[in-house]
Design a protein around this motif. Structure first.
Motif, PDB file in Angstrom:
ATOM      1  N   PRO A 217     160.885  81.177  37.921  1.00 36.04           N
ATOM      2  CA  PRO A 217     160.308  80.971  39.162  1.00 36.04           C
ATOM      3  C   PRO A 217     161.326  81.146  40.518  1.00 36.04           C
ATOM      4  O   PRO A 217     160.948  81.476  41.327  1.00 36.04           O
ATOM      5  CB  PRO A 217     159.976  79.292  38.853  1.00 36.04           C
ATOM      6  N   SER A 218     162.484  80.686  39.939  1.00 33.52           N
ATOM      7  CA  SER A 218     163.529  80.960  41.067  1.00 33.52           C
ATOM      8  C   SER A 218     163.638  82.366  41.343  1.00 33.52           C
ATOM      9  O   SER A 218     163.858  82.871  42.445  1.00 33.52           O
ATOM     10  CB  SER A 218     164.963  80.340  40.802  1.00 33.52           C
ATOM     11  N   LEU A 219     163.698  83.109  40.254  1.00 35.83           N
ATOM     12  CA  LEU A 219     163.769  84.678  40.521  1.00 35.83           C
ATOM     13  C   LEU A 219     162.788  85.285  41.271  1.00 35.83           C
ATOM     14  O   LEU A 219     162.690  86.029  41.919  1.00 35.83           O
ATOM     15  CB  LEU A 219     163.778  85.484  38.944  1.00 35.83           C
ATOM     16  N   ILE A 220     161.414  84.808  40.858  1.00 36.20           N
ATOM     17  CA  ILE A 220     160.485  85.168  41.635  1.00 36.20           C
ATOM     18  C   ILE A 220     160.471  85.116  43.159  1.00 36.20           C
ATOM     19  O   ILE A 220     159.969  85.696  44.153  1.00 36.20           O
ATOM     20  CB  ILE A 220     158.789  84.556  41.218  1.00 36.20           C
ATOM     21  N   ILE A 221     160.996  83.889  43.538  1.00 36.95           N
ATOM     22  CA  ILE A 221     161.359  83.499  45.007  1.00 36.95           C
ATOM     23  C   ILE A 221     162.086  84.373  45.458  1.00 36.95           C
ATOM     24  O   ILE A 221     162.206  84.772  46.605  1.00 36.95           O
ATOM     25  CB  ILE A 221     161.865  81.901  44.809  1.00 36.95           C
ATOM     26  N   GLY A 222     163.112  84.569  44.836  1.00 32.96           N
ATOM     27  CA  GLY A 222     164.299  85.598  45.100  1.00 32.96           C
ATOM     28  C   GLY A 222     165.606  85.202  44.914  1.00 32.96           C
ATOM     29  O   GLY A 222     166.533  85.955  45.614  1.00 32.96           O
ATOM     30  N   ILE A 223     165.731  84.160  44.177  1.00 32.01           N
ATOM     31  CA  ILE A 223     167.047  83.528  43.783  1.00 32.01           C
ATOM     32  C   ILE A 223     167.539  84.039  42.299  1.00 32.01           C
ATOM     33  O   ILE A 223     166.840  83.981  41.476  1.00 32.01           O
ATOM     34  CB  ILE A 223     167.153  82.262  43.912  1.00 32.01           C
ATOM     35  N   ARG A 224     168.537  84.982  42.454  1.00 27.06           N
ATOM     36  CA  ARG A 224     168.831  85.638  41.108  1.00 27.06           C
ATOM     37  C   ARG A 224     169.962  84.864  40.227  1.00 27.06           C
ATOM     38  O   ARG A 224     169.953  85.071  38.975  1.00 27.06           O
ATOM     39  CB  ARG A 224     169.545  87.020  41.165  1.00 27.06           C
ATOM     40  N   TYR A 273     165.801  94.625  41.935  1.00 31.01           N
ATOM     41  CA  TYR A 273     165.292  93.625  42.585  1.00 31.01           C
ATOM     42  C   TYR A 273     166.049  93.175  43.969  1.00 31.01           C
ATOM     43  O   TYR A 273     165.684  92.445  45.109  1.00 31.01           O
ATOM     44  CB  TYR A 273     165.568  92.494  41.673  1.00 31.01           C
ATOM     45  N   ASN A 274     167.343  93.998  44.219  1.00 29.08           N
ATOM     46  CA  ASN A 274     168.103  93.764  45.408  1.00 29.08           C
ATOM     47  C   ASN A 274     167.178  94.180  46.522  1.00 29.08           C
ATOM     48  O   ASN A 274     167.170  93.746  47.599  1.00 29.08           O
ATOM     49  CB  ASN A 274     169.358  94.708  45.477  1.00 29.08           C
ATOM     50  N   TYR A 275     166.353  95.399  46.356  1.00 30.81           N
ATOM     51  CA  TYR A 275     165.679  95.712  47.259  1.00 30.81           C
ATOM     52  C   TYR A 275     164.170  95.235  47.247  1.00 30.81           C
ATOM     53  O   TYR A 275     163.599  95.000  48.443  1.00 30.81           O
ATOM     54  CB  TYR A 275     165.325  97.269  47.210  1.00 30.81           C
ATOM     55  N   ILE A 276     163.604  95.013  46.221  1.00 30.40           N
ATOM     56  CA  ILE A 276     162.210  94.368  46.025  1.00 30.40           C
ATOM     57  C   ILE A 276     162.066  92.978  46.813  1.00 30.40           C
ATOM     58  O   ILE A 276     161.297  92.788  47.620  1.00 30.40           O
ATOM     59  CB  ILE A 276     161.944  93.955  44.678  1.00 30.40           C
ATOM     60  N   ARG A 277     163.168  92.288  46.514  1.00 30.83           N
ATOM     61  CA  ARG A 277     162.933  90.663  47.493  1.00 30.83           C
ATOM     62  C   ARG A 277     163.076  91.100  49.059  1.00 30.83           C
ATOM     63  O   ARG A 277     162.864  90.140  49.789  1.00 30.83           O
ATOM     64  CB  ARG A 277     164.368  89.895  47.008  1.00 30.83           C
ATOM     65  N   GLN A 278     163.643  92.082  49.318  1.00 28.43           N
ATOM     66  CA  GLN A 278     163.894  92.413  50.725  1.00 28.43           C
ATOM     67  C   GLN A 278     162.517  92.972  51.508  1.00 28.43           C
ATOM     68  O   GLN A 278     162.413  93.405  52.679  1.00 28.43           O
ATOM     69  CB  GLN A 278     165.011  92.961  51.144  1.00 28.43           C
ATOM     70  N   VAL A 292     175.563 101.368  38.929  1.00 24.69           N
ATOM     71  CA  VAL A 292     176.746 101.322  39.911  1.00 24.69           C
ATOM     72  C   VAL A 292     176.237 100.773  41.281  1.00 24.69           C
ATOM     73  O   VAL A 292     176.961 100.001  41.778  1.00 24.69           O
ATOM     74  CB  VAL A 292     176.978 102.593  40.004  1.00 24.69           C
ATOM     75  N   ASP A 293     175.048 100.798  41.488  1.00 25.54           N
ATOM     76  CA  ASP A 293     174.345 100.056  42.923  1.00 25.54           C
ATOM     77  C   ASP A 293     174.509  98.767  42.643  1.00 25.54           C
ATOM     78  O   ASP A 293     174.718  98.101  43.667  1.00 25.54           O
ATOM     79  CB  ASP A 293     173.090 100.782  43.205  1.00 25.54           C
ATOM     80  N   LEU A 294     174.032  98.263  41.718  1.00 20.94           N
ATOM     81  CA  LEU A 294     174.057  96.663  41.312  1.00 20.94           C
ATOM     82  C   LEU A 294     175.454  96.036  41.552  1.00 20.94           C
ATOM     83  O   LEU A 294     175.975  95.090  42.102  1.00 20.94           O
ATOM     84  CB  LEU A 294     173.604  96.393  39.859  1.00 20.94           C
TER      85      LEU A 294
END
Length: 486
Positions: A217-224, A273-278, A292-294
């Motif tokens: 659930p935290s991941l869905i919110i955007g907290i990794r 997910y860096n981009y998806i949550r934004q 590498v981007d991560l």
């Protein structure tokens, strides 16, 4: 062989460090830090069974503090876009910290850990019947608290519908009744107590799987961070149990195959997910490019070191501030508990009060350095910044020495008695995020009411149920002929 390579890397790092300082070349100084990091990793590789925590800490140290400048250097891109003094501070502080962590680890391995008693005798609660009873009680209590925790996570999901993840930090307030909220806050401690009883593999797998999935659930919110921390904790627990000499192998061919498959997929997902949550389109493609981007994006903590150093003179100053022990100070003076007991100000989330009156370097620095702090954004922190702000370079040296010692001593605790294992496991929950987090936040549980309430409930429950004259007459549950667990 690993030892000789470590010595070579150590000598080379000091040579490059001196040359880099003389020439004023940041790339050479960065290479010196990289060589020293490799030396630390080789030290861990010499005895991986006892130094696994040392290894993981240095890996996260690289990811958070060195990955971005190293990737930029190999891309031939300028990465020192700050004041010269701030870049020097970051590179020198990282070098000093890495070196002192290794010295602390060597001291723990050779001199100190073998001479210090693991735990006082009056906490040596390791009788076979006691272990079995505690396992049952703590497991039952964990189920109750986990259900409450999942209800709390569901409440967050419902609240965040249609909102950006930044809104969580400035808008969300727990409105669930106390009989849900309080047990939910005890879940993690019930988990550690249960795991400290050394349950069988299939039960540990079930409990840890639920624990990892509870962060979805935290991941869905955007907290990794929660799901990554939980996954690291679960892996390390399996690794530790594999080294304790159990009859059943905890990391066999199946587990290794799963790790080989899951790790790359997870890294690619976290990168995307860096981009998806934004709400942005994924900017990278391919396995290598995504990984590498991560690492590049996670390495922002090097910039935090530079920005934090530049912000130190303008940090909001109240009557007294100490960032190294800030979590402890704020727990006693500005937590929800202290506000109810003593009428103090409850500090939480991104607010002016938290930045000005609290002892959180992350909030104070972000309030100073970011114009969008009150909109839920922030820079985070690093243990290096906090101990430097309080104690200068001597603070960095002392804290890093103790940290290196502690990383090896934790494994010794895990091979000790029940209470020692409980303390060690609870310390591991967020320890590896220290390079981008608080200096002492991982050890706040030692004084937290939640930890001791869980401890008392579980141990009192064991004592109550084992008494043959209780009205429940639960003693038979702990008789060997009724339950056959390790």
């Amino acid at each position: 062989m690993a030892r000789y390579l470590r010595y070579c890397c150590l000598i080379l790092s000091w040579m490059l460090f001196g040359i880099g300082l003389c020439l004023g070349n940041f790339n050479i100084l960065l290479c010196a830090n990289l060589c020293l990091l490799i030396s630390n990793l080789l030290f861990a590789a010499e005895n991986i069974r006892d130094r696994i925590f040392f290894l993981f800490f240095n890996l996260t140290f690289f990811v958070f503090l060195l990955s971005r400048p190293v990737i930029s250097m190999f891309r031939n891109v300028k990465w020192w876009n700050f004041e010269v003094s701030a870049v020097y501070f970051a590179l020198i502080a990282i070098f000093v910290s890495l070196f002192c962590i290794q010295i602390g680890g060597i001291a723990a391995d050779r001199f100190i850990a073998k001479k210090i008693a693991i735990v006082p005798k009056w906490f040596s609660m390791d009788e076979f019947d006691f272990q079995r009873a505690l396992r049952i009680v703590s497991f039952g209590f964990w189920i109750i608290t986990m259900l409450c925790f999942l209800i709390e996570e569901a409440d967050k999901l419902v609240f965040m519908q249609g909102k950006a993840y930044e809104d969580y930090y400035i808008l969300y307030h727990n409105s669930l009744p106390f009989y849900i909220h309080i047990p939910a806050s005890l879940m993690i401690y019930a988990l550690c107590i249960y795991l400290a009883t050394l349950p069988q593999k299939h039960w540990a797998f079930f409990v840890l799987s639920v624990y990892v999935l509870s962060a979805v659930p935290s991941l869905i919110i955007g907290i990794r961070n929660p799901i990554v921390e939980n996954a690291i904790f679960a892996f390390l627990y399996f690794f530790v149990r594999d080294t304790l000499g159990d009859e059943k192998k905890w990391i066999g061919k199946l587990e290794k195959a799963l790790l080989i498959c899951i790790i790359p997929v997870s890294l690619v997902f976290l990168s995307a997910y860096n981009y998806i949550r934004q709400g942005e389109a994924v900017a990278t493609s391919g396995l290598w490019g995504s990984i590498v981007d991560l690492f590049y994006k996670q390495g922002v903590s090097f910039e935090v070191l530079c920005i934090g150093f530049q912000s130190i003179p303008s940090l909001p100053n109240s009557a007294f501030k100490n960032y190294t022990f800030g979590p402890f100070i704020d727990y006693f003076t500005h937590s929800g508990l202290s506000s109810k007991l003593f009428g103090t100000m409850d500090l939480s989330g991104n607010s002016v009060e938290h930045a000005v009156y609290g002892n959180s370097f992350a909030h104070s620095m972000s309030y100073t350095a970011r114009s969008d702090y009150l909109q839920g954004h922030g820079w985070g922190s690093s243990f290096i910044l906090e101990v430097f702000t309080d104690g200068g370079i001597c603070g960095v040296i002392l804290f890093s020495l103790l940290l290196g010692l502690g990383l090896l001593f934790l494994m010794r605790l895990l091979r000790g008695k029940t209470f020692a294992r409980i303390v060690a496991l609870t310390s591991l929950l967020s320890l590896f995020f220290m390079p981008r987090g608080e200096a002492t936040g991982s050890f706040l549980f030692i004084v937290s009411v939640q930890f001791w309430i869980t401890f008392i409930i579980c141990f009192f429950g064991v004592g109550l149920c084992k008494r043959p004259y209780t009205r429940f007459n639960c003693q038979r549950l702990f008789n060997k002929r009724y339950i056959n667990v390790k």
